[in-house]
Design a protein around this motif. Structure first.
Motif, PDB file in Angstrom:
ATOM      1  N   GLY A  21     -16.071 -13.928  -6.547  1.00 41.95           N
ATOM      2  CA  GLY A  21     -15.926 -12.733  -5.730  1.00 41.95           C
ATOM      3  C   GLY A  21     -14.504 -12.534  -5.237  1.00 41.95           C
ATOM      4  O   GLY A  21     -13.970 -11.414  -5.257  1.00 41.95           O
ATOM      5  N   LEU A  22     -13.863 -13.626  -4.800  1.00 40.03           N
ATOM      6  CA  LEU A  22     -12.469 -13.519  -4.343  1.00 40.03           C
ATOM      7  C   LEU A  22     -11.558 -13.111  -5.493  1.00 40.03           C
ATOM      8  O   LEU A  22     -10.658 -12.278  -5.328  1.00 40.03           O
ATOM      9  CB  LEU A  22     -12.017 -14.854  -3.749  1.00 40.03           C
ATOM     10  CG  LEU A  22     -12.659 -15.260  -2.414  1.00 40.03           C
ATOM     11  CD1 LEU A  22     -12.242 -16.675  -2.033  1.00 40.03           C
ATOM     12  CD2 LEU A  22     -12.269 -14.280  -1.328  1.00 40.03           C
ATOM     13  N   GLY A  23     -11.786 -13.710  -6.676  1.00 36.52           N
ATOM     14  CA  GLY A  23     -10.982 -13.343  -7.832  1.00 36.52           C
ATOM     15  C   GLY A  23     -11.176 -11.885  -8.220  1.00 36.52           C
ATOM     16  O   GLY A  23     -10.215 -11.178  -8.553  1.00 36.52           O
ATOM     17  N   ALA A  24     -12.430 -11.425  -8.166  1.00 38.10           N
ATOM     18  CA  ALA A  24     -12.714 -10.033  -8.502  1.00 38.10           C
ATOM     19  C   ALA A  24     -12.067  -9.078  -7.505  1.00 38.10           C
ATOM     20  O   ALA A  24     -11.538  -8.023  -7.884  1.00 38.10           O
ATOM     21  CB  ALA A  24     -14.226  -9.811  -8.545  1.00 38.10           C
ATOM     22  N   LEU A  25     -12.109  -9.449  -6.212  1.00 39.58           N
ATOM     23  CA  LEU A  25     -11.525  -8.608  -5.172  1.00 39.58           C
ATOM     24  C   LEU A  25     -10.028  -8.422  -5.404  1.00 39.58           C
ATOM     25  O   LEU A  25      -9.510  -7.301  -5.398  1.00 39.58           O
ATOM     26  CB  LEU A  25     -11.774  -9.236  -3.796  1.00 39.58           C
ATOM     27  CG  LEU A  25     -11.234  -8.478  -2.577  1.00 39.58           C
ATOM     28  CD1 LEU A  25     -11.971  -7.153  -2.417  1.00 39.58           C
ATOM     29  CD2 LEU A  25     -11.396  -9.331  -1.317  1.00 39.58           C
ATOM     30  N   LEU A  26      -9.342  -9.535  -5.620  1.00 40.83           N
ATOM     31  CA  LEU A  26      -7.900  -9.458  -5.848  1.00 40.83           C
ATOM     32  C   LEU A  26      -7.591  -8.827  -7.208  1.00 40.83           C
ATOM     33  O   LEU A  26      -6.589  -8.125  -7.369  1.00 40.83           O
ATOM     34  CB  LEU A  26      -7.282 -10.851  -5.758  1.00 40.83           C
ATOM     35  CG  LEU A  26      -7.171 -11.413  -4.339  1.00 40.83           C
ATOM     36  CD1 LEU A  26      -6.928 -12.912  -4.361  1.00 40.83           C
ATOM     37  CD2 LEU A  26      -6.047 -10.719  -3.592  1.00 40.83           C
ATOM     38  N   GLY A  27      -8.461  -9.071  -8.190  1.00 43.08           N
ATOM     39  CA  GLY A  27      -8.247  -8.488  -9.509  1.00 43.08           C
ATOM     40  C   GLY A  27      -8.361  -6.979  -9.497  1.00 43.08           C
ATOM     41  O   GLY A  27      -7.572  -6.274 -10.147  1.00 43.08           O
ATOM     42  N   ARG A  30      -5.178  -5.643  -8.013  1.00 42.22           N
ATOM     43  CA  ARG A  30      -4.041  -5.741  -8.921  1.00 42.22           C
ATOM     44  C   ARG A  30      -4.141  -4.746 -10.069  1.00 42.22           C
ATOM     45  O   ARG A  30      -3.132  -4.232 -10.554  1.00 42.22           O
ATOM     46  CB  ARG A  30      -3.926  -7.160  -9.482  1.00 42.22           C
ATOM     47  CG  ARG A  30      -3.398  -8.190  -8.512  1.00 42.22           C
ATOM     48  CD  ARG A  30      -1.921  -7.978  -8.199  1.00 42.22           C
ATOM     49  NE  ARG A  30      -1.686  -6.925  -7.203  1.00 42.22           N
ATOM     50  CZ  ARG A  30      -0.528  -6.345  -6.974  1.00 42.22           C
ATOM     51  NH1 ARG A  30       0.524  -6.670  -7.697  1.00 42.22           N
ATOM     52  NH2 ARG A  30      -0.400  -5.419  -6.054  1.00 42.22           N
ATOM     53  N   GLU A  31      -5.352  -4.484 -10.528  1.00 41.76           N
ATOM     54  CA  GLU A  31      -5.513  -3.515 -11.608  1.00 41.76           C
ATOM     55  C   GLU A  31      -5.199  -2.105 -11.117  1.00 41.76           C
ATOM     56  O   GLU A  31      -4.702  -1.264 -11.876  1.00 41.76           O
ATOM     57  CB  GLU A  31      -6.933  -3.576 -12.173  1.00 41.76           C
ATOM     58  CG  GLU A  31      -7.124  -2.690 -13.386  1.00 41.76           C
ATOM     59  CD  GLU A  31      -8.330  -3.093 -14.212  1.00 41.76           C
ATOM     60  OE1 GLU A  31      -9.076  -2.186 -14.611  1.00 41.76           O
ATOM     61  OE2 GLU A  31      -8.519  -4.302 -14.446  1.00 41.76           O
ATOM     62  N   ARG A  32      -5.493  -1.858  -9.848  1.00 45.11           N
ATOM     63  CA  ARG A  32      -5.163  -0.559  -9.279  1.00 45.11           C
ATOM     64  C   ARG A  32      -3.654  -0.374  -9.184  1.00 45.11           C
ATOM     65  O   ARG A  32      -3.149   0.738  -9.332  1.00 45.11           O
ATOM     66  CB  ARG A  32      -5.784  -0.438  -7.885  1.00 45.11           C
ATOM     67  CG  ARG A  32      -5.556   0.900  -7.205  1.00 45.11           C
ATOM     68  CD  ARG A  32      -5.891   0.820  -5.730  1.00 45.11           C
ATOM     69  NE  ARG A  32      -5.003  -0.100  -5.036  1.00 45.11           N
ATOM     70  CZ  ARG A  32      -3.790   0.220  -4.617  1.00 45.11           C
ATOM     71  NH1 ARG A  32      -3.308   1.415  -4.830  1.00 45.11           N
ATOM     72  NH2 ARG A  32      -3.047  -0.678  -3.988  1.00 45.11           N
ATOM     73  N   ALA A  33      -2.933  -1.486  -8.932  1.00 44.92           N
ATOM     74  CA  ALA A  33      -1.481  -1.407  -8.815  1.00 44.92           C
ATOM     75  C   ALA A  33      -0.860  -1.148 -10.179  1.00 44.92           C
ATOM     76  O   ALA A  33      -1.231  -1.771 -11.179  1.00 44.92           O
ATOM     77  CB  ALA A  33      -0.926  -2.706  -8.225  1.00 44.92           C
ATOM     78  N   ALA A  40      -2.381  -8.709 -15.328  1.00 44.25           N
ATOM     79  CA  ALA A  40      -3.688  -9.332 -15.077  1.00 44.25           C
ATOM     80  C   ALA A  40      -4.447  -8.425 -14.128  1.00 44.25           C
ATOM     81  O   ALA A  40      -3.860  -7.829 -13.235  1.00 44.25           O
ATOM     82  CB  ALA A  40      -3.519 -10.723 -14.467  1.00 44.25           C
ATOM     83  N   GLY A  41      -5.773  -8.323 -14.339  1.00 40.43           N
ATOM     84  CA  GLY A  41      -6.533  -7.391 -13.534  1.00 40.43           C
ATOM     85  C   GLY A  41      -7.924  -7.847 -13.195  1.00 40.43           C
ATOM     86  O   GLY A  41      -8.151  -9.036 -12.922  1.00 40.43           O
ATOM     87  N   SER A  42      -8.867  -6.924 -13.254  1.00 41.75           N
ATOM     88  CA  SER A  42     -10.218  -7.168 -12.742  1.00 41.75           C
ATOM     89  C   SER A  42     -10.995  -8.204 -13.539  1.00 41.75           C
ATOM     90  O   SER A  42     -11.970  -8.762 -13.039  1.00 41.75           O
ATOM     91  CB  SER A  42     -11.000  -5.848 -12.706  1.00 41.75           C
ATOM     92  OG  SER A  42     -11.040  -5.264 -14.002  1.00 41.75           O
ATOM     93  N   ARG A  43     -10.617  -8.467 -14.787  1.00 43.11           N
ATOM     94  CA  ARG A  43     -11.307  -9.509 -15.559  1.00 43.11           C
ATOM     95  C   ARG A  43     -10.584 -10.846 -15.492  1.00 43.11           C
ATOM     96  O   ARG A  43     -11.209 -11.900 -15.416  1.00 43.11           O
ATOM     97  CB  ARG A  43     -11.439  -9.069 -17.020  1.00 43.11           C
ATOM     98  CG  ARG A  43     -12.360  -7.866 -17.239  1.00 43.11           C
ATOM     99  CD  ARG A  43     -12.522  -7.582 -18.708  1.00 43.11           C
ATOM    100  NE  ARG A  43     -11.230  -7.292 -19.332  1.00 43.11           N
ATOM    101  CZ  ARG A  43     -11.033  -7.239 -20.656  1.00 43.11           C
ATOM    102  NH1 ARG A  43     -12.047  -7.473 -21.473  1.00 43.11           N
ATOM    103  NH2 ARG A  43      -9.844  -6.966 -21.136  1.00 43.11           N
ATOM    104  N   THR A  44      -9.258 -10.796 -15.516  1.00 42.38           N
ATOM    105  CA  THR A  44      -8.483 -12.041 -15.572  1.00 42.38           C
ATOM    106  C   THR A  44      -8.516 -12.802 -14.254  1.00 42.38           C
ATOM    107  O   THR A  44      -8.641 -14.036 -14.240  1.00 42.38           O
ATOM    108  CB  THR A  44      -7.019 -11.722 -15.952  1.00 42.38           C
ATOM    109  OG1 THR A  44      -7.007 -10.864 -17.086  1.00 42.38           O
ATOM    110  CG2 THR A  44      -6.265 -12.990 -16.271  1.00 42.38           C
ATOM    111  N   SER A 128      -2.580  -4.419  -0.834  1.00 38.15           N
ATOM    112  CA  SER A 128      -2.966  -3.002  -0.786  1.00 38.15           C
ATOM    113  C   SER A 128      -2.016  -2.177   0.064  1.00 38.15           C
ATOM    114  O   SER A 128      -1.901  -0.963  -0.126  1.00 38.15           O
ATOM    115  CB  SER A 128      -4.393  -2.860  -0.240  1.00 38.15           C
ATOM    116  OG  SER A 128      -5.317  -3.579  -1.031  1.00 38.15           O
ATOM    117  N   ALA A 129      -1.352  -2.825   1.004  1.00 36.36           N
ATOM    118  CA  ALA A 129      -0.478  -2.106   1.941  1.00 36.36           C
ATOM    119  C   ALA A 129       0.964  -2.059   1.459  1.00 36.36           C
ATOM    120  O   ALA A 129       1.894  -1.979   2.270  1.00 36.36           O
ATOM    121  CB  ALA A 129      -0.546  -2.765   3.321  1.00 36.36           C
ATOM    122  N   LYS A 130       1.160  -2.093   0.167  1.00 37.47           N
ATOM    123  CA  LYS A 130       2.512  -2.118  -0.388  1.00 37.47           C
ATOM    124  C   LYS A 130       3.349  -0.929   0.092  1.00 37.47           C
ATOM    125  O   LYS A 130       4.457  -1.097   0.614  1.00 37.47           O
ATOM    126  CB  LYS A 130       2.439  -2.122  -1.912  1.00 37.47           C
ATOM    127  CG  LYS A 130       3.808  -1.997  -2.592  1.00 37.47           C
ATOM    128  CD  LYS A 130       3.660  -1.909  -4.099  1.00 37.47           C
ATOM    129  CE  LYS A 130       5.020  -1.690  -4.760  1.00 37.47           C
ATOM    130  NZ  LYS A 130       4.898  -1.595  -6.235  1.00 37.47           N
TER     131      LYS A 130
END
Length: 417
Positions: A21-27, A30-33, A40-44, A128-130
Motif C-alpha cells: 500500500g505504501l509503495g502504491a501510494l508513492l507510486g 510519482r506517476e502523476r508527476a 518509475a510509477g504506480s507498478r514499480t 505532492s506539494a512540489k
C-alpha cells in the motif's frame, strides 16, 4: 525483527499488504508527476516496497547487499532518463530507495509499521506539494533566507554545546533547557508562517487569525487595528481576525504544557479549553456577520526564525523563571500570581513554560500553576483589547473588548470558583 517462519501467516501477509500500500501510494504520486512517471510509477514502486519487505523478512542478513544490487539498475535508469529527457532531478530515484526501506520497516516490528506509515504519508505530502513549496521558496527573499539559515545554524551549533545541568553562575538555570524552549516556541511560529506563505495572498480571514495567533497575535492585532483606520467598514472582519489570533493563544499554551509537563495538562485544559470554546463561538458569530474577506499582507507576518527576537525571548523566559521561583519562595502563590499577570502583559509563552516547569519540579502545586497560566492568558488578552481600542477605530475597540472580555471572564470564573 519479525520472523516470518514463526509469526502467524496472517500477520506476515498484513505487513506485506502495508508495504504494498505504501509503495502504491508513492507510486501513484510519482506517476502523476511529469518527471517521475517515465522513471518509475504506480507498478514499480509497489514492487520496490515488496522487495524491501521480503528481503528484510526472509533474508535479513543479505539486506544491505540486496539494496546495493538494486542501486545498479536504478542508476542505469536514472542515467537513461537524464540522457533522453534531459532531467537531472533526483527526487524519484531517492523516493524509490526510500520505498525499499519503508517496505523493510514494515517487517521489522510494530513500531516499524507505524514509522513506515507516518514517513510514507509525510513523503507523499512532500512530493505532492512540489509547486507550493517552490512558490514559497521563490517568495522568500534573500533577507528571510539568511535569517532562517543563521537561526538554524545557531540552533545546531549552540544547543548541543550548552551544558544540560543547573549552573550556579546562572542562578540555577539550565541553559540547554532555556534554549530548547526558545527553539520550540519559535518552531511553532515558523510552522504557521510557512502555512501562510504557502497558501499565499488568497488566504481568508480565518487563516489570518490562525496564522497570526501562532506567529504573533500582538502583531496581528496591531495590523488589523491599522486596517480599520484606513477603512472603517472593515471593523467586523478585523475584529474576527483579532479574536481568532487571541484565542489561538490558548491551544498554543496547551501544546507547550503538554510538551513540558504532560501531568499538568488535564488541569490546565479545563479553563483554557472553556476560554477557547467561548472564543470560537464568539468568532463564529463575527464570521457570520462578516460579508467580505481581508488578507494579511506578506510584510505583516515576519519569519520568526530571527536570531535577535529569539535571544530576547530566551532572556525573557530565563528572567520570568527566576522571578517566579523567587516570588513563590518569598511571597507564596500571591507573589507568583502577580508575576504571572505582569509577565502575561508582554508574553504568555514564557509564563506558561515557567509554571509548567515549576509544577513538574514540585516547586508549585498543580492548582497554583494552572491559576498562574490562566492569569497570564487573561492579562495578554486584555492587552489585545487595549491595542484594538487605542490603535483602531472605536467600533473595533468596542467589539473586541466585549468579545475578549467575555472570553477572559469565563476563564477567570473557573479558576476563582
Amino acid at each position: 525483527m519479525v520472523d516470518p517462519a514463526t509469526a502467524p501467516l496472517s500477520e506476515v501477509i498484513l505487513r506485506l499488504l502495508v508495504a504494498f500500500g505504501l509503495g502504491a501510494l508513492l507510486g501513484l504520486e510519482r506517476e502523476r508527476a511529469e518527471s517521475g512517471g517515465s522513471f518509475a510509477g504506480s507498478r514499480t514502486f509497489p514492487l520496490f516496497a515488496l522487495y524491501g519487505a521480503l528481503v528484510a523478512g526472509f533474508y535479513p542478513a543479505g539486506f544491505a547487499l540486496s539494496v546495493a544490487a538494486l542501486v545498479v539498475p536504478l542508476s542505469v535508469a536514472y542515467v537513461a532518463k537524464v540522457w533522453f529527457e534531459h532531467d537531472i532531478g533526483l527526487t524519484t530515484l531517492v523516493a524509490a530507495l526510500l520505498v525499499v526501506l519503508l517496505g523493510a520497516l514494515t517487517m521489522h516490528s510494530e513500531n516499524g509499521v507505524v514509522v513506515a506509515v507516518v514517513v510514507g504519508g509525510a513523503t507523499t505530502v512532500l512530493l505532492s506539494a512540489k509547486d507550493p513549496i517552490h512558490e514559497f521558496v521563490d517568495r522568500v527573499d534573500e533577507t528571510e533566507r539568511r535569517a532562517t539559515a543563521k537561526f538554524v545554524l545557531v540552533v545546531l551549533v549552540v544547543l548541543p554545546a550548552l551544558p544540560d545541568r543547573s549552573l550556579d553562575a546562572l542562578y540555577g538555570l539550565n541553559p540547554r533547557f532555556v534554549w530548547l524552549m526558545v527553539v520550540f516556541v519559535t518552531g511553532l511560529g515558523f510552522v504557521a508562517y510557512v502555512l501562510g506563505q504557502v497558501l499565499g495572498a488568497e488566504r481568508g480571514i480565518a487563516l489570518t487569525g490562525l496564522v497570526g495567533g501562532f506567529v504573533s497575535s500582538t502583531a496581528t492585532t496591531v495590523s488589523m487595528a491599522e486596517k480599520t483606520t484606513q477603512n472603517e467598514t472593515l471593523y467586523h472582519v478585523c475584529a474576527f481576525a483579532v479574536v481568532t489570533a487571541s484565542i489561538v493563544m490558548f491551544p498554543r499554551a496547551l501544546i507547550e504544557v503538554a510538551v513540558v509537563n504532560p501531568a499538568l495538562l488535564p488541569s490546565v485544559a479545563v479553563p483554557l479549553g472553556v476560554m477557547t470554546v467561548v472564543g470560537v463561538i464568539a468568532a463564529g458569530v463575527l464570521y457570520w456577520r462578516t460579508a467580505s474577506e481581508s488578507d494579511v499582507e506578506p510584510d505583516d507576518l515576519k519569519n520568526p526564525f530571527r536570531l535577535r527576537p529569539a535571544l530576547a525571548f530566551g532572556v525573557i523566559f530565563a528572567v520570568v523563571l527566576l522571578v517566579s521561583e523567587s516570588a513563590n519562595e518569598l511571597f507564596g502563590s500571591t507573589g507568583l500570581y502577580a508575576t504571572a499577570f505582569l509577565s502575561g502583559l508582554a508574553d504568555v509563552d514564557a509564563m506558561t513554560l515557567t509554571l509548567s516547569t515549576l509544577a513538574a519540579e514540585g516547586a508549585v502545586s498543580t492548582e497554583v500553576a494552572t491559576t498562574g497560566i490562566v492569569i497570564a492568558a487573561i492579562a495578554n488578552t486584555a492587552v489585545k483589547a487595549a491595542l484594538a481600542w487605542v490603535l483602531g477605530t472605536r467600533e473595533l475597540g468596542t467589539l473586541v473588548a466585549v468579545v475578549l472580555g467575555v472570553v477572559a471572564a469565563s476563564g477567570l470564573l473557573l479558576v476563582v470558583v
